[in-house]
Design a protein around this motif. Structure first.
Motif, mmCIF file in Angstrom:
data_model
loop_
_atom_site.group_PDB
_atom_site.id
_atom_site.type_symbol
_atom_site.label_atom_id
_atom_site.label_comp_id
_atom_site.label_asym_id
_atom_site.label_seq_id
_atom_site.Cartn_x
_atom_site.Cartn_y
_atom_site.Cartn_z
ATOM 1 N N ARG A 85 41.331 34.069 45.066
ATOM 2 C CA ARG A 85 40.581 35.187 45.647
ATOM 3 C C ARG A 85 40.875 35.303 47.134
ATOM 4 O O ARG A 85 41.116 34.285 47.760
ATOM 5 C CB ARG A 85 39.085 34.992 45.423
ATOM 6 C CG ARG A 85 38.690 35.040 43.954
ATOM 7 C CD ARG A 85 38.803 36.460 43.410
ATOM 8 N NE ARG A 85 38.517 36.519 41.981
ATOM 9 C CZ ARG A 85 39.427 36.407 41.001
ATOM 10 N NH1 ARG A 85 40.698 36.214 41.282
ATOM 11 N NH2 ARG A 85 39.059 36.484 39.731
ATOM 12 N N PRO A 86 40.880 36.495 47.710
ATOM 13 C CA PRO A 86 40.313 37.722 47.121
ATOM 14 C C PRO A 86 41.248 38.458 46.166
ATOM 15 O O PRO A 86 40.858 39.509 45.657
ATOM 16 C CB PRO A 86 40.033 38.596 48.364
ATOM 17 C CG PRO A 86 41.083 38.195 49.337
ATOM 18 C CD PRO A 86 41.267 36.706 49.123
ATOM 19 N N LEU A 87 42.443 37.968 45.899
ATOM 20 C CA LEU A 87 43.349 38.693 45.002
ATOM 21 C C LEU A 87 42.781 38.733 43.590
ATOM 22 O O LEU A 87 42.248 37.740 43.096
ATOM 23 C CB LEU A 87 44.731 38.028 45.001
ATOM 24 C CG LEU A 87 45.426 37.927 46.359
ATOM 25 C CD1 LEU A 87 46.790 37.252 46.207
ATOM 26 C CD2 LEU A 87 45.581 39.292 47.015
ATOM 27 N N LEU A 88 42.914 39.873 42.957
ATOM 28 C CA LEU A 88 42.409 40.066 41.603
ATOM 29 C C LEU A 88 43.577 40.243 40.633
ATOM 30 O O LEU A 88 44.642 40.743 41.019
ATOM 31 C CB LEU A 88 41.504 41.306 41.547
ATOM 32 C CG LEU A 88 40.181 41.192 42.314
ATOM 33 C CD1 LEU A 88 39.470 42.536 42.363
ATOM 34 C CD2 LEU A 88 39.284 40.130 41.677
#
Lengths: 297, 297
Positions: free
Chosen positions: B274-277
């Motif tokens: 995170r913050p990558l989804l």
């Protein structure tokens, strides 16, 4: 605490690390001037350049010196895991509020940035200020995203990067954003050249780089804003144009403010964390001349 | 070690931190395919998103699994103090080389970036690869700066972001840069869509995202390059166009490769820090279809 003058000091460094004595001298200057709050480890406070241990120390020194003045600490980092560590450290040091930017490495989506704020708002127990600074973080908030984030628990303020250069347009901009966010969340102007326009357009707070070293100069502006004296706000901000020009000339405020701290004898002239380098001597002389000419204090 | 196929694996994560088992499964795939080297904690390896402790662990796991295959570890960070800590950690874990980008927060000058590399080259004892990736770091190297840095001790290679899309122009580009750097420093192409053009233009190494999950597919290309079979390099790279199209569609390779690792059952489908989804399900299906269609392995 998200009102009036929030002063954003430098974090002066030496080749060995944080210049504790220099930092305390800068803080003492701000505390004795009675700024509304301190915003340590902002962009001007070099948060992005310091180790976790250094950031802990800066937060502790700020709390030690601040007395009753509230201290906001930036917890910005690229990864959520890092941000949560920094939030824990800052709260442990006694931070009264946290400042959270959307630092990006891969380009972030709105849902990713919302997720970051959602996670942080669940984990922390003090108010959070949303730090919108596309120039350094390379993420641009939409007003809809600001609205979604501002509705989260613990969001207390939004630090916006500036306003349009025309007074009516600035007013419209602030009103537009205010229409998207809960009533209790304040708006703070940043980008010092826009301070007067932003305050006159209804921003409740100035997140101020200038105020991080020249608190009397900056406080005169927020005091005038608090009295509703728009003309005085404009006059006091516009006379600082030579300072804003230095900021533009040097690609931002940080290298200019570092030079200014050296000129004032608060720190070494070379006080930026590497890889950042100090301004060359001739430019420091120009900074000294502007401080003298404008009577910055 | 700066030759042939350098495979850049993901660092799969769970909500609790590094997915050790998933990471070891990915590494085992690369080691058994006989890649030339591993490049862990590159952009695809999410270096920017992980804590110092997580980065230590990733380097240690990579060394544990790599056997005789050399391991390069990225030490990228915004501040020089952070970079030096990470360099120490990586060397302590046994890194055979270090990968150093010019991450920026404030816009950096050439002298500042040179100073970073000069400091690091003085402090470390293993070879360093210069990581030129303006898309994520927002710093653009000039050829003159590459030349100054490449002349420093311990600089072994430059990872360039791509080459012009025309074969003659790509050749000229590589020759031009080579004219600025010492003979012992290799050039490595990055930006997978440019791999064939770069290798045919004379790059000695492919710093490969594709090779971090599909080592056989990537190795066929670097093997053809090693034989001087330009036509085969071109053919094998061009048939991967649907993969490059997915990278473009999703603003880079990382989210696509994370979905691919999930599709292959090596990791959870949601394996980004995170913050990558993760990509939505429909897009994962498209990734699965491309893996199947191209026979990626």
């Amino acid at each position: 605490m998200f009102r009036g003058l929030s002063a954003f000091p430098l974090t002066p460094c030496t080749p060995e690390g944080i210049d504790d004595a220099g930092f305390l001298r800068i803080l003492e200057r701000l505390v004795s001037a009675g700024v509304g709050s301190l915003g340590v480890l902002g962009s001007t406070g070099s948060y992005a350049y310091l180790t976790r241990e250094q950031r802990k120390r800066v937060a502790a020194l700020a709390k030690q010196q601040a007395g009753a003045i509230p201290v906001m600490v930036s917890i910005g980092a690229v990864g959520t895991a890092q941000v949560l560590q920094l939030a824990e450290d800052a709260q442990h040091a006694g931070a009264d509020a946290l400042l959270l930017p959307a630092m990006s490495y891969q380009t972030l989506t709105d849902d990713e940035v919302f997720g970051l704020f959602e996670t942080v708002s669940r984990h922390v127990s003090v108010p959070v200020c949303v730090y919108d600074n596309p120039g350094t973080t390379r993420f641009t908030f939409s007003d809809d995203l600001h609205g979604r984030i501002a509705a989260l628990p613990r969001i207390g303020s939004i630090k916006i990067p500036g306003v349009p250069a025309d007074a009516a347009a600035a007013h419209a901009r602030v009103q537009q954003l205010r229409g998207k966010i809960p009533a209790g969340v304040t708006l703070g102007v940043s980008g010092d050249a826009f301070a007067g326009l932003g305050l006159n357009a209804g921003c409740e707070v100035w997140y101020s780089v200038c105020g991080g070293l020249f608190p009397h100069t900056a406080k005169a502006i927020t005091d005038a804003a608090a009295r509703g004296d728009h003309a005085r706000v404009t006059q006091l901000t516009e006379r600082l144009a030579p300072l804003w020009a230095l900021f533009r000339q040097h690609g931002g405020s940080i290298r200019v403010m570092a030079a200014a701290a050296g000129v004032l004898g608060l720190t070494q002239v070379d006080c930026l964390p590497r890889p950042l380098l100090p301004l060359p001597e001739a430019h420091c002389a120009a900074v000294a001349a502007v401080i003298e000419e404008l009577g910055l204090e």
